[in-house]
Design a protein around this motif. Structure first.
Motif, short mmCIF file in Angstrom:
data_model
loop_
_atom_site.label_atom_id
_atom_site.label_comp_id
_atom_site.label_asym_id
_atom_site.label_seq_id
_atom_site.Cartn_x
_atom_site.Cartn_y
_atom_site.Cartn_z
N UNK A 37 -8.70 27.47 3.23
CA UNK A 37 -8.99 26.06 3.45
C UNK A 37 -10.22 25.88 4.33
N UNK A 38 -10.31 26.67 5.37
CA UNK A 38 -11.47 26.63 6.27
C UNK A 38 -12.75 26.92 5.50
N UNK A 39 -12.68 27.90 4.60
CA UNK A 39 -13.85 28.26 3.79
C UNK A 39 -14.25 27.11 2.87
N UNK A 46 -17.82 26.04 3.94
CA UNK A 46 -18.81 26.66 3.06
C UNK A 46 -18.97 25.94 1.72
N UNK A 47 -17.89 25.32 1.23
CA UNK A 47 -17.94 24.70 -0.09
C UNK A 47 -18.16 23.19 -0.04
N UNK A 48 -18.18 22.63 1.14
CA UNK A 48 -18.45 21.21 1.25
C UNK A 48 -17.27 20.31 0.95
N UNK A 49 -16.06 20.86 0.95
CA UNK A 49 -14.87 20.03 0.77
C UNK A 49 -14.68 19.16 2.01
N UNK A 50 -14.14 17.97 1.80
CA UNK A 50 -13.70 17.14 2.91
C UNK A 50 -12.23 17.44 3.18
N UNK A 51 -11.83 17.29 4.43
CA UNK A 51 -10.45 17.59 4.78
C UNK A 51 -9.46 16.77 3.95
N UNK A 97 -22.14 18.88 -12.34
CA UNK A 97 -23.05 19.19 -11.23
C UNK A 97 -22.56 20.43 -10.49
N UNK A 98 -23.44 20.96 -9.65
CA UNK A 98 -23.07 22.13 -8.84
C UNK A 98 -21.84 21.81 -8.00
N UNK A 99 -21.82 20.62 -7.38
CA UNK A 99 -20.68 20.24 -6.54
C UNK A 99 -19.40 20.13 -7.37
N UNK A 100 -19.50 19.59 -8.57
CA UNK A 100 -18.31 19.48 -9.43
C UNK A 100 -17.80 20.85 -9.86
N UNK A 101 -18.72 21.76 -10.13
CA UNK A 101 -18.32 23.11 -10.52
C UNK A 101 -17.60 23.82 -9.38
N UNK A 102 -18.03 23.56 -8.14
CA UNK A 102 -17.39 24.20 -6.99
C UNK A 102 -15.95 23.76 -6.82
N UNK A 103 -15.60 22.60 -7.37
CA UNK A 103 -14.22 22.12 -7.26
C UNK A 103 -13.30 22.79 -8.28
N UNK A 104 -13.84 23.55 -9.20
CA UNK A 104 -13.04 24.20 -10.23
C UNK A 104 -12.45 25.51 -9.70
N UNK A 105 -11.12 25.66 -9.70
CA UNK A 105 -10.54 26.95 -9.31
C UNK A 105 -11.11 28.08 -10.16
N UNK A 106 -11.42 29.18 -9.49
CA UNK A 106 -11.98 30.32 -10.22
C UNK A 106 -13.49 30.33 -10.30
N UNK A 107 -14.13 29.25 -9.83
CA UNK A 107 -15.60 29.18 -9.82
C UNK A 107 -16.06 29.22 -8.37
N UNK A 146 -19.37 29.96 -5.41
CA UNK A 146 -20.72 29.45 -5.19
C UNK A 146 -21.75 30.19 -6.04
N UNK A 147 -21.59 31.52 -6.13
CA UNK A 147 -22.56 32.31 -6.89
C UNK A 147 -22.47 32.00 -8.38
#
Length: 372
Positions: A264-266, A270-275, A312-322, A324-325
């Motif tokens: 969760x901290x990561x 690192x991923x730009x999630x909001x709490x 978008x890059x941000x939307x892709x980061x919200x996908x489990x299994x995806x 940053x790289x």
């Protein structure tokens, strides 16, 4: 000196300098006492000499084996002894850096002075230019803290608890606001004025499960620390009910709880999630049997599945299994005109497709359905 090294090297394992979960195999005390393999953010393993100056302590931390009411053999190193052992290890290429912490037998100044003296000797007398991490003791004076920062690459002070009330449950000899938070603010102020002071910044550590505070309370404090104090990393140490401590009969937390906090901290750091995007149960804790990113996605199914060829890059980061790289690779390849139509293409980019499948579309085609 060998016996002292064995005792104080083993005792240092409870102070974290490694973001991964505690693994007793990291300590090579049966072979060479005091050597700890820390894993950095780039995945590289760095051997550190990690030791306490002393296990003598006047604090009454109820979870700690070194608490002031525990009757057992107390030992201490002199600055000269620690310097000598470290240089022997370093010159023989057993270690690449130093992590130095200490109990506090009296006032913070004298104990902190000894640690600073070790760093001074290494830097000024022996020309050592490698990595030094100094643990700042609660109550350390401003001037001594500044001296520590001129010599260390990184400093840290253990916050231990997310709230003042929980902190008071753990210790009556330290003050949350003055001994901990005020010192953290001093570190930030000094580093803001001069980036050469402790250039790798400051970190902190929480004891998880020693009190009733929740994951949500811990992560709110962590978020505050990133925003207001500028810490580089938070470490989560699972509470262990150690024999001969006041909390030896206290229930231990679920073994996966600290892992979920790291994840969760990561996401936040690192991923730009909001709490607010994270999912907490009614009691304020996360589910220990599910990845918090997966839980966050399930709670926002109105945003899924996303079309991989358009997200978008941000939307892709919200996908489990995806990660940053892999998200970056997808976006970069799309800019070159690449269109994705098969899961195997994503797998080759590092996507964990069996986790990502329920949350993505490829060429407008939905891949699968969730099994619930």
């Amino acid at each position: 000196m060998a016996k002292k090294l064995e005792v104080l090297g083993e005792a240092a394992k409870y102070d974290r300098c490694n973001y991964s979960n505690f693994n007793v195999d990291n300590f090579l005390s049966e072979k060479i006492p005091g050597i700890y393999n820390a894993t950095g953010g780039n995945g590289c393993t760095v051997p550190l000499f990690k030791v306490l100056m002393t296990n003598k302590c006047s604090n009454d931390c109820r979870y700690c084996i070194n608490h002031n009411k525990h009757k057992f053999d107390r030992v201490e190193f002199s600055p000269e002894e620690v310097t000598s052992i470290f240089l022997d290890y370093y010159n023989n290429r057993y270690v690449e850096g130093l992590f130095l912490t200490s109990g506090m037998p009296g006032d913070a100044e004298s104990s902190m002075e000894d640690m600073v003296e070790v760093a001074r000797k290494l830097r000024m007398e022996h020309g050592y230019k490698g990595y030094i991490h100094l643990k700042i003791l609660p109550g350390t004076s401003y001037d001594l803290l500044k001296r520590a920062m001129t010599l260390a690459d990184r400093v840290s002070i253990n916050m231990e608890a997310a709230t003042p009330d929980s902190f008071e449950e753990l210790s009556s000899t330290k003050n949350y606001q003055t001994d901990i938070i005020r010192r953290m603010k001093w570190i930030k102020r000094l580093n803001d004025r001069n980036r050469d002071l402790a250039p790798s910044g400051q970190t902190t550590q929480f004891i998880v499960g020693a009190t009733s505070e929740t994951d949500e309370e811990i992560l709110k404090r962590v978020e505050w620390l990133y925003k207001k104090i500028g810490i580089k990393r938070s470490y989560f140490s699972q509470f262990h009910a150690l024999k001969d401590t006041p909390m030896e009969k206290h229930e231990e937390p679920h073994p996966k709880r600290t892992s979920r906090l790291y994840q969760a901290d990561h996401l936040v750091n690192s991923y730009g999630f909001k709490l607010e995007e994270l999912v907490f149960e009614d009691g304020g804790n996360m589910q220990v049997d599910k990845d918090p990113k997966y839980c966050a996605a399930l709670s926002n199914m109105d945003k899924f599945p996303v079309e991989v060829n358009e997200a978008s890059y941000r939307e892709l980061l919200r996908v489990p299994g995806v990660g940053k790289l892999s998200a970056r690779r997808i976006v970069e390849l799309r800019k070159r005109g690449v269109r994705f139509s098969r899961l195997n293409e994503l797998k080759e980019l590092g996507v964990v497709v069996n986790r990502a499948e329920p949350f993505i579309k490829l060429q407008r085609s939905y891949q699968t359905t969730l099994g619930f």
